[in-house]
Design a protein around this motif. Structure first.
Motif, PDB file in Angstrom:
ATOM      1  N   ARG A 134       6.524 -23.138   3.520  1.00  0.00           N
ATOM      2  CA  ARG A 134       5.160 -23.578   3.219  1.00  0.00           C
ATOM      3  C   ARG A 134       5.098 -24.299   1.876  1.00  0.00           C
ATOM      4  N   GLU A 149      -2.377 -18.341   3.071  1.00  0.00           N
ATOM      5  CA  GLU A 149      -3.071 -17.422   3.970  1.00  0.00           C
ATOM      6  C   GLU A 149      -3.117 -18.052   5.349  1.00  0.00           C
ATOM      7  N   GLN A 150      -2.843 -17.254   6.360  1.00  0.00           N
ATOM      8  CA  GLN A 150      -2.969 -17.702   7.744  1.00  0.00           C
ATOM      9  C   GLN A 150      -4.216 -17.084   8.343  1.00  0.00           C
ATOM     10  N   LYS A 151      -5.127 -17.926   8.848  1.00  0.00           N
ATOM     11  CA  LYS A 151      -6.330 -17.415   9.484  1.00  0.00           C
ATOM     12  C   LYS A 151      -6.875 -18.465  10.442  1.00  0.00           C
ATOM     13  N   VAL A 172      -1.429 -15.808  15.243  1.00  0.00           N
ATOM     14  CA  VAL A 172      -0.595 -16.225  14.136  1.00  0.00           C
ATOM     15  C   VAL A 172       0.847 -16.322  14.623  1.00  0.00           C
ATOM     16  N   HIS A 173       1.575 -17.298  14.099  1.00  0.00           N
ATOM     17  CA  HIS A 173       2.954 -17.518  14.532  1.00  0.00           C
ATOM     18  C   HIS A 173       3.794 -16.262  14.365  1.00  0.00           C
ATOM     19  N   VAL A 215      -5.117 -21.459  14.367  1.00  0.00           N
ATOM     20  CA  VAL A 215      -4.587 -20.696  13.239  1.00  0.00           C
ATOM     21  C   VAL A 215      -4.053 -21.681  12.200  1.00  0.00           C
ATOM     22  N   CYS A 216      -4.630 -21.650  11.016  1.00  0.00           N
ATOM     23  CA  CYS A 216      -4.287 -22.608   9.960  1.00  0.00           C
ATOM     24  C   CYS A 216      -3.545 -21.928   8.815  1.00  0.00           C
ATOM     25  N   ASP A 217      -2.648 -22.674   8.203  1.00  0.00           N
ATOM     26  CA  ASP A 217      -2.032 -22.268   6.938  1.00  0.00           C
ATOM     27  C   ASP A 217      -2.851 -22.879   5.814  1.00  0.00           C
TER      28      ASP A 217
END
Length: 345
Positions: free
Chosen positions: A138, A170-172, A10-11, A252-254
């Motif tokens: 975001r 959510e970041q995952k 994650v960033h 890793v996606c937002d």
């Protein structure tokens, strides 16, 4: 291997600390090195070089009294430069008068903390501003994306009404399937409707989430890479006449979730879906390009599964795609194996 075990992270926010006193730089580095990427500058000019670089910080902790250029001037220049104008700046200074604080806030600082610092307070304030800034960015990205898909009144209600408070992110790690028509191929209404229905049905079968806010293509995201590749294979077979090209990418996606017109929506923001689209652009019509990140997670399963027939080409000169999969045309209704025949090549 589970996608959560991917080497991608994650960033981590990048914090620039600006102070001409080495002891203060040492203290701030100790407070934040376990939480953020900390960059240091010992002068205003050095700080501006970092801020104006191709890799600017996500936040600046800025001293005021420095010999070459004071913090007020540094902040003025940051705010006057459009690409950096919205970087949050916190003054961390020995100037404690109300006049000094008022000037700092009027110039556009998001906070003003005085020395000697309370380490716990500094950490709490910085963390709060990092979270708020990330959320605001975001929301802005989500707003730009949904402006093309929601009715104006629905968009207005979501981003300028009480529903704004319900937007969550959510970041995952996700594996993204991106499918589009091949070059020089234009679908008619019947073909487009059939394609959409097939994507929806297969996504439900393989536990994927359809991103319904994509222009001119289809995107589905998954917690696991295996079901994503299997869906891509089945979709390519069942929609063979549509001459699709697809890309599969893991990163890793937002994920943004919101409520509009009494319905819950879910969409991806950020660059991972853009990367999946670029991977798809490397695929030939009728094929599926798989990124190195995804291939590293599924290659053992792909090579172990020997049922069916498949052409598989490895790329050695591309950073975007590791392999390109071309499934055989469908024969019967059921796939011949759990991986639709991956392994025979």
């Amino acid at each position: 291997m589970n996608p959560s075990e991917s080497t991608q992270d994650v960033h981590v926010p990048r914090i620039l600390v600006v102070d001409d006193m080495p002891d203060n730089l040492f203290l701030m580095n100790g407070l934040f090195e376990d939480r953020y990427e900390v960059v240091q500058a010992s002068s205003g000019k050095e700080a501006l070089k970092v801020v104006m670089s191709s890799n600017p910080p996500d936040m600046v902790l800025l001293d005021i009294m420095m010999p070459d250029m004071d913090g007020y001037e540094v902040l003025r220049r940051i705010r006057q430069h459009t690409p950096t104008a919205n970087i949050p700046v916190i003054f961390l200074t020995a100037l404690a008068s109300q006049q000094d604080e008022r000037l700092g806030m009027d110039l556009g600082a998001v906070d003003y903390l005085t020395k000697p610092v309370d380490p716990e307070l500094v950490v709490k304030r910085v963390e709060a501003h990092v979270r708020a800034t990330a959320h605001a960015r975001r929301v802005e990205a989500l707003s730009e994306k949904l402006a093309r898909h929601l009715a104006p009144e629905s968009w207005e209600a979501l981003f300028h009404g009480p529903e704004l408070e319900g937007i969550q992110f959510e970041q995952k790690v996700q594996t993204v399937l991106y499918a589009e028509a091949g070059e020089l191929r234009v679908w008619n209404d019947r073909e487009r409707d059939s394609f959409t229905a097939e994507v929806e049905w297969l996504a439900m079968r393989y536990n994927g989430v359809v991103d319904r806010y994509i222009d001119g293509a289809a995107a589905v995201f998954f917690d696991e890479p295996g079901p994503c590749v299997r869906m891509a294979m089945d979709l390519q077979r069942s929609a063979n006449d549509l001459h699709l090209r697809m890309g599969v990418h893991t990163g890793v996606c937002d994920i943004g979730t919101f409520r509009s017109d009494h319905q819950v929506g879910c969409t991806l923001i950020g660059h991972e879906i853009w990367l999946a689209a670029k991977v798809a652009a490397t695929a030939a019509t009728g094929s599926i390009a798989v990124s190195p990140e995804t291939y590293a997670l599924v290659k053992d399963d792909m090579h172990a599964d020997n049922g069916g027939c498949l052409l598989m080409e490895e790329f050695h000169d591309s950073d975007l795609a590791q392999v390109c999969l071309t499934p055989a045309p469908a024969q019967g209704s059921a796939a011949m194996s759990t991986f639709a025949g991956l392994g025979q090549f």
